[in-house]
Enzyme design. Structure first.
Site, PDB file in Angstrom:
ATOM      1  CG  HIS A 143      65.036 176.006  82.773  1.00  0.00           C
ATOM      2  ND1 HIS A 143      64.926 177.210  83.156  1.00  0.00           N
ATOM      3  CD2 HIS A 143      64.216 175.191  83.581  1.00  0.00           C
ATOM      4  CE1 HIS A 143      63.902 177.233  84.178  1.00  0.00           C
ATOM      5  NE2 HIS A 143      63.657 176.178  84.605  1.00  0.00           N
TER       6      HIS A 143
ATOM      7  CB  CYS B 208      53.711 168.800  81.948  1.00  0.00           C
ATOM      8  SG  CYS B 208      53.556 166.939  81.951  1.00  0.00           S
TER       9      CYS B 208
ATOM     10  CD  GLU C  78      56.391 170.675  88.734  1.00  0.00           C
ATOM     11  OE1 GLU C  78      57.024 170.383  87.777  1.00  0.00           O
ATOM     12  OE2 GLU C  78      55.904 169.949  89.657  1.00  0.00           O
TER      13      GLU C  78
ATOM     14  CB  CYS D  91      57.182 163.215  86.340  1.00  0.00           C
ATOM     15  SG  CYS D  91      57.320 162.695  84.755  1.00  0.00           S
TER      16      CYS D  91
ATOM     17  CB  SER E 274      65.345 172.816  89.281  1.00  0.00           C
ATOM     18  OG  SER E 274      64.482 171.834  89.134  1.00  0.00           O
ATOM     19  CG  ASN E 275      65.172 168.553  84.798  1.00  0.00           C
ATOM     20  OD1 ASN E 275      65.890 167.552  84.097  1.00  0.00           O
ATOM     21  ND2 ASN E 275      64.749 169.327  84.190  1.00  0.00           N
TER      22      ASN E 275
ATOM     23  CB  SER F   2      65.189 171.900  79.258  1.00  0.00           C
ATOM     24  OG  SER F   2      64.368 171.953  80.368  1.00  0.00           O
TER      25      SER F   2
HETATM   26  S1  SF4 Z   1      59.219 165.833  83.864  1.00  0.00           S
HETATM   27 FE1  SF4 Z   1      57.224 164.561  83.815  1.00  0.00          FE
HETATM   28  S2  SF4 Z   1      55.842 166.096  84.476  1.00  0.00           S
HETATM   29 FE2  SF4 Z   1      57.635 167.340  84.228  1.00  0.00          FE
HETATM   30  S3  SF4 Z   1      57.189 168.104  82.276  1.00  0.00           S
HETATM   31 FE3  SF4 Z   1      58.288 166.133  81.833  1.00  0.00          FE
HETATM   32  S4  SF4 Z   1      56.741 164.603  81.548  1.00  0.00           S
HETATM   33 FE4  SF4 Z   1      55.847 166.509  82.649  1.00  0.00          FE
END
Ligand code: SF4
Length: 282
Positions: free
Chosen positions: A41, A98, A128, A195, A224-225, A267
């Site tokens: 993203h 991943c 995801e 994770c 989103s993260n 990202s």
């Molecule tokens: S946050 Fe964790 S699960 Fe997601 S891509 Fe990164 S290392 Fe992989």
């Protein structure tokens, strides 16, 4: 003024691996190269990859029209159906899913085959989660909030297999599992598949925001993260700002004395974090 950048800001292991796979393929793949969805993203990175000949496929229909080339699967992963389609079309697949997400695909596949009812804690619309659901052989329930958890009905007497979107907020996950646990059943299988990279980034961001006068969260608007990081920081520091690029940084909002904290989603490239940090110090 003190400017502190979180150690965990930026690319995680899975994203770095996926981006490196793209750059690697751009120089060595024969024929056209595509990513199934934007690799991350982050518009800057996607544009740079486009300049190197890597195009983004945005739908299953677009994939169905391809007759040759290489398709890279991004770190979010995809449904089994998409992997099968790539093979059926005679395209080459380079899987940059991943490994932590791949592990969830495996759990969901196996547990659904063993007769467990699959519950994914996460956002239904997130790619995801769509990918995870697509590895189950039976229908999957996605639960994102307390209301949905309270309304959940177990299918017959089936045991549950509960997994999580890797980037889900760990406190929210515990809360939702607690609600689902009111329907306790001995054979349930509860797997916190959040994770560590996400948890560590969230924890460090909360600590930093707790001390900061101003907190800056850097990341793409669709990430989103990054949105979750922003929520966490905003709870601790009312002066939290979400920026996508250096151009969004309003220096007039920074204190002349005090503490500025910086964090960034998974990202966000390192050079952008550095630029923002430098600009704040000026
Ligand atoms: S946050 Fe964790 S699960 Fe997601 S891509 Fe990164 S290392 Fe992989």
């Amino acid at each position: 003024m003190q400017v502190v950048t979180a150690k965990t800001a930026g690319f995680c292991f899975g994203v770095r691996r996926a981006v490196e796979t793209c750059y690697d393929q751009s120089s060595k793949a024969q024929g056209k190269v595509y990513t199934y969805g934007p690799i991350i993203h982050n518009e800057m990175v996607v544009r740079d990859l486009e300049a190197r000949g890597i195009s983004v496929i945005r739908s299953k229909q677009e994939l169905e029209e391809l007759k040759e080339g290489t398709v890279i699967i991004r770190s979010h992963g995809v449904e089994k159906e998409i992997c099968d389609l790539i093979g059926k079309q005679g395209l080459k697949m380079v899987d940059a899913t991943c490994p932590f997400v791949k592990k969830i695909h495996k759990i969901v596949r196996e547990k659904s085959e063993e007769g467990f009812q699959i519950v994914v804690i996460g956002s239904r619309e997130h790619p995801e989660v769509e990918g995870i659901c697509g590895w189950s052989v039976t229908p999957v329930t996605v639960i994102e909030n307390e209301q949905q958890a309270s309304a959940f009905v177990r299918e017959n007497d089936k045991p549950l297999c509960i997994v999580s979107q890797t980037t889900f907020n760990s406190k929210k996950f515990d809360k939702l599992v607690e609600i689902l646990h009111l329907l306790r059943y001995d054979r349930d299988c509860i797997l916190n598949t959040i994770c560590n990279a996400t948890e560590e980034r969230q924890k460090e961001a909360a600590e930093l925001a707790g001390k900061a006068d101003v907190m800056i969260v850097i990341g793409g608007k669709n990430s989103s993260n990054t949105q979750k990081l922003f929520e966490i920081c905003k709870e601790k520091c009312s002066q939290t700002y979400y920026i996508q690029t250096l151009a969004d940084l309003d220096l007039s909002l920074l204190p002349s004395v005090g503490y500025v904290g910086i964090t960034a989603g998974a990202s966000t490239p390192y050079n952008l974090i550095e630029e923002v940090s430098k600009q704040c110090r000026k």
